[in-house]
Design a protein around this motif. Structure first.
Motif, PDB file in Angstrom:
ATOM      1  N   ILE C 125     -12.958  -9.330  -4.495  1.00 23.26           N
ATOM      2  CA  ILE C 125     -11.539  -9.216  -4.873  1.00 23.26           C
ATOM      3  C   ILE C 125     -11.350  -8.098  -5.893  1.00 23.26           C
ATOM      4  N   LEU C 126     -12.235  -8.069  -6.900  1.00 23.49           N
ATOM      5  CA  LEU C 126     -12.114  -7.023  -7.927  1.00 23.49           C
ATOM      6  C   LEU C 126     -12.252  -5.628  -7.302  1.00 23.49           C
ATOM      7  N   SER C 127     -13.250  -5.442  -6.428  1.00 21.38           N
ATOM      8  CA  SER C 127     -13.423  -4.130  -5.787  1.00 21.38           C
ATOM      9  C   SER C 127     -12.176  -3.749  -5.004  1.00 21.38           C
ATOM     10  N   SER C 128     -11.629  -4.728  -4.264  1.00 25.66           N
ATOM     11  CA  SER C 128     -10.467  -4.432  -3.446  1.00 25.66           C
ATOM     12  C   SER C 128      -9.258  -4.082  -4.319  1.00 25.66           C
ATOM     13  N   CYS C 129      -9.087  -4.827  -5.411  1.00 26.79           N
ATOM     14  CA  CYS C 129      -7.969  -4.559  -6.332  1.00 26.79           C
ATOM     15  C   CYS C 129      -8.073  -3.156  -6.929  1.00 26.79           C
ATOM     16  N   ASN C 130      -9.294  -2.749  -7.281  1.00 26.39           N
ATOM     17  CA  ASN C 130      -9.478  -1.406  -7.831  1.00 26.39           C
ATOM     18  C   ASN C 130      -9.104  -0.338  -6.810  1.00 26.39           C
ATOM     19  N   GLU C 131      -9.469  -0.570  -5.548  1.00 27.23           N
ATOM     20  CA  GLU C 131      -9.126   0.396  -4.506  1.00 27.23           C
ATOM     21  C   GLU C 131      -7.611   0.422  -4.277  1.00 27.23           C
ATOM     22  N   VAL C 132      -6.984  -0.754  -4.335  1.00 26.15           N
ATOM     23  CA  VAL C 132      -5.520  -0.810  -4.193  1.00 26.15           C
ATOM     24  C   VAL C 132      -4.875   0.024  -5.296  1.00 26.15           C
ATOM     25  N   GLN C 133      -5.359  -0.144  -6.528  1.00 23.92           N
ATOM     26  CA  GLN C 133      -4.793   0.640  -7.631  1.00 23.92           C
ATOM     27  C   GLN C 133      -4.924   2.146  -7.372  1.00 23.92           C
ATOM     28  N   LYS C 134      -6.116   2.565  -6.909  1.00 15.88           N
ATOM     29  CA  LYS C 134      -6.334   4.001  -6.633  1.00 15.88           C
ATOM     30  C   LYS C 134      -5.355   4.502  -5.574  1.00 15.88           C
ATOM     31  N   ALA C 135      -5.218   3.746  -4.487  1.00 18.78           N
ATOM     32  CA  ALA C 135      -4.350   4.173  -3.387  1.00 18.78           C
ATOM     33  C   ALA C 135      -2.904   4.268  -3.850  1.00 18.78           C
ATOM     34  N   VAL C 136      -2.454   3.268  -4.623  1.00 21.58           N
ATOM     35  CA  VAL C 136      -1.075   3.270  -5.126  1.00 21.58           C
ATOM     36  C   VAL C 136      -0.846   4.489  -6.020  1.00 21.58           C
ATOM     37  N   ALA C 137      -1.833   4.802  -6.863  1.00 20.57           N
ATOM     38  CA  ALA C 137      -1.688   5.914  -7.801  1.00 20.57           C
ATOM     39  C   ALA C 137      -1.566   7.257  -7.085  1.00 20.57           C
ATOM     40  N   GLU C 138      -2.172   7.342  -5.899  1.00 16.52           N
ATOM     41  CA  GLU C 138      -2.136   8.612  -5.151  1.00 16.52           C
ATOM     42  C   GLU C 138      -0.811   8.829  -4.424  1.00 16.52           C
ATOM     43  N   LEU C 139       0.014   7.763  -4.341  1.00 18.59           N
ATOM     44  CA  LEU C 139       1.282   7.887  -3.621  1.00 18.59           C
ATOM     45  C   LEU C 139       2.207   8.937  -4.240  1.00 18.59           C
ATOM     46  N   ARG C 140       2.078   9.122  -5.564  1.00 17.60           N
ATOM     47  CA  ARG C 140       3.013   9.992  -6.282  1.00 17.60           C
ATOM     48  C   ARG C 140       3.037  11.408  -5.721  1.00 17.60           C
ATOM     49  N   ASP C 141       1.857  12.016  -5.561  1.00 24.07           N
ATOM     50  CA  ASP C 141       1.931  13.393  -5.052  1.00 24.07           C
ATOM     51  C   ASP C 141       1.284  13.575  -3.678  1.00 24.07           C
ATOM     52  N   MET C 142       0.502  12.554  -3.231  1.00 23.55           N
ATOM     53  CA  MET C 142      -0.129  12.604  -1.907  1.00 23.55           C
ATOM     54  C   MET C 142      -0.934  13.889  -1.694  1.00 23.55           C
ATOM     55  N   LYS C 143      -1.480  14.426  -2.784  1.00 27.07           N
ATOM     56  CA  LYS C 143      -2.264  15.656  -2.639  1.00 27.07           C
ATOM     57  C   LYS C 143      -3.675  15.334  -2.180  1.00 27.07           C
ATOM     58  N   ASN C 144      -4.163  14.198  -2.674  1.00 23.14           N
ATOM     59  CA  ASN C 144      -5.546  13.842  -2.399  1.00 23.14           C
ATOM     60  C   ASN C 144      -5.632  12.751  -1.330  1.00 23.14           C
ATOM     61  N   LEU C 145      -5.265  13.127  -0.105  1.00 24.94           N
ATOM     62  CA  LEU C 145      -5.215  12.139   0.976  1.00 24.94           C
ATOM     63  C   LEU C 145      -6.571  11.511   1.225  1.00 24.94           C
ATOM     64  N   ARG C 146      -7.622  12.303   1.028  1.00 30.85           N
ATOM     65  CA  ARG C 146      -8.976  11.814   1.218  1.00 30.85           C
ATOM     66  C   ARG C 146      -9.246  10.574   0.367  1.00 30.85           C
ATOM     67  N   LYS C 147      -8.755  10.659  -0.880  1.00 36.69           N
ATOM     68  CA  LYS C 147      -8.923   9.541  -1.810  1.00 36.69           C
ATOM     69  C   LYS C 147      -8.228   8.288  -1.272  1.00 36.69           C
ATOM     70  N   ILE C 148      -7.037   8.468  -0.706  1.00 35.80           N
ATOM     71  CA  ILE C 148      -6.294   7.312  -0.175  1.00 35.80           C
ATOM     72  C   ILE C 148      -7.032   6.733   1.028  1.00 35.80           C
ATOM     73  N   THR C 149      -7.437   7.606   1.957  1.00 34.40           N
ATOM     74  CA  THR C 149      -8.080   7.060   3.165  1.00 34.40           C
ATOM     75  C   THR C 149      -9.428   6.414   2.841  1.00 34.40           C
ATOM     76  N   ASP C 150     -10.139   6.963   1.857  1.00 35.71           N
ATOM     77  CA  ASP C 150     -11.384   6.308   1.417  1.00 35.71           C
ATOM     78  C   ASP C 150     -11.086   4.894   0.917  1.00 35.71           C
ATOM     79  N   ALA C 151     -10.029   4.771   0.137  1.00 40.89           N
ATOM     80  CA  ALA C 151      -9.652   3.453  -0.391  1.00 40.89           C
ATOM     81  C   ALA C 151      -9.311   2.503   0.755  1.00 40.89           C
ATOM     82  N   MET C 152      -8.539   2.990   1.744  1.00 45.53           N
ATOM     83  CA  MET C 152      -8.163   2.172   2.914  1.00 45.53           C
ATOM     84  C   MET C 152      -9.406   1.601   3.606  1.00 45.53           C
ATOM     85  N   VAL C 153     -10.370   2.515   3.867  1.00 46.02           N
ATOM     86  CA  VAL C 153     -11.583   2.118   4.583  1.00 46.02           C
ATOM     87  C   VAL C 153     -12.321   1.030   3.808  1.00 46.02           C
TER      88      VAL C 153
END
Lengths: 215, 215, 215
Positions: C125-153
């Protein structure tokens, strides 16, 4: 049926919704009262008669709900958003379904309802159902907004109280009931009763969103 | 894959949906038959092979469902409302998920499925799955509406019968099973099996609403 | 409050959503960490303090969520589809609700969380929550799509691992726990913990659909 047709002829189309919702509101309130009777009736067979009455009311309500959806399917102007009508009818129908389910399970599981948890829960359900009926009845003219908002506040507060009664009942159940099979049965009934108060809150939330848009 | 591309080239775009739904309908029906085999197989290891087969079919169905959603994502005219296609695919997928879940739990919990409740339930599920397949297959030309409505009526009636079998099985379970842990396990499997018939009814309801709009 | 008003004055309206979602993401991540602390704390009273902290964080998150809905109710251009914002806020709120529910039940049921199943689940749960936080944080500029898709996976993979841990824990529970009442309690907590990882996946799916539309 004949009367029904005459009514339809004279009533402006959108008045039908108010009439049907008032019928539903009344049914919800009577079902709440009958559920309280069930948990105070110590005789299994007499309880069976009350539960049958609740079942019949649930069928009556199914008919009202079905008519609301049928009226909604026809294309004319509705008094408020079609989806609000749909969602309100659904949540009121859920209240009836769960009241019937909790009553039915009591005799089905041969559980003795003479228990302070069941009785307090039924008391809260009845209060919430009465408030739901009041709020629904005020939708017709929305003149007495105060009455609606008072009902909303009460329904929300009852839902919180039901959560507490639920927690206390479950805690007591695990501590005092030695038979795990009894725990399973009673826990399920508490859960269903608690859902009734959630569904009342759902109905209250739709009514609130209707008021915000139209009052 | 190559064949698939050729098919896509020759088929008018909207025919793809009918093809995919027919594939899904067939899978649903086979999974229903396999579940019946599971509850009649007394050997744990032989059951494991059947359950693995159901799991594989569930994955195959996931692929079909995924393709339906992909096709839906492309912008062209669909044979019926996009949301109806979405909802139909979802409810058919749910049927498969719950069939797999009920099969899986039998071996997972090391439950002996040689029980009239499980076997009657599996019988009802298979009948309902077969009717779902028939109804889905008729969507393509909608010439034989009678066949679709007959299927609808049967699916609804089966869902009611499954409710009764569920109630009787749970009643018997609480009365005859002394081990509360066994009660928990078997009750969960009955619940999942009962949901399969609900999901068949959901699928039937979407098909009905499609017919009303397009036939 | 004053600072808040100043921020609102200087921030373009749609930046408010990013800020609020980042606050929610941070809360989700802290709650995941606190839940891990709960299942490693052997003392009941010290656990109670940690659970109270989780409850408070859950209330803070309710406020953020409520503000997202309020901002959404005002009519101006939103950074992405209103319904995506609504669904993302709802699924993040669900994560918090279920984290709090699982923590609360541990002391409520007086369950000893010093169990490899609970601890592995909390880790996931903790690992998943941390990834959720990362993905949410990237929404602002969507520059680092790689970071978002890594979190999704990762979030999807964690959900699968949680399913396996859940199955193993339930199997072990039925095999080793002689008291059926304990089985009921622990099974419920495992179920709630497993739902947390489902809700993280729901949030990830909304973020993915936002990316597809806007990146």
């Amino acid at each position: 049926m004949a009367l029904n047709s005459i009514l339809k002829f004279f009533l402006p189309k959108d008045k039908i919704f108010f009439q049907l919702f008032e019928n539903v509101g009344e049914t919800v309130s009577i079902m709440g009262a009958r559920l309280k009777d069930v948990v105070h009736e110590k005789d299994f067979d007499k309880r069976a008669i009350l539960i049958k009455e609740i079942e019949d009311l649930e069928h009556v309500n199914d008919d009202y709900t079905h008519r609301i959806f049928t009226e909604l399917g026809r294309n004319f102007i509705t008094p408020f958003d079609r989806e609000d009508i749909h969602y309100l009818a659904t949540s009121l129908d859920d209240i009836c379904d769960y009241i019937y389910a909790s009553a039915k399970k009591i005799n089905f599981y041969k559980v003795n309802p003479d228990d302070s948890g069941f009785q307090k829960m039924a008391e809260l359900i009845l209060s919430s159902c009465n408030e739901v009926q009041k709020a629904v009845a005020e939708l017709r003219d929305m003149k007495n907004l105060r009455k609606i908002t008072d009902a909303m506040v009460l329904i929300n507060s009852i839902e919180n109280q039901a959560d507490d009664i639920f927690d206390m009942s479950i805690e007591k159940l695990f501590e005092t009931e030695p038979d795990a099979k009894e725990v399973i049965k009673k826990r399920e009934i508490y859960q269903i009763m608690e859902i009734v108060t959630d569904k009342c809150e759902d109905a209250a939330n739709v009514i609130e969103s209707i008021i915000i848009k139209y009052a």
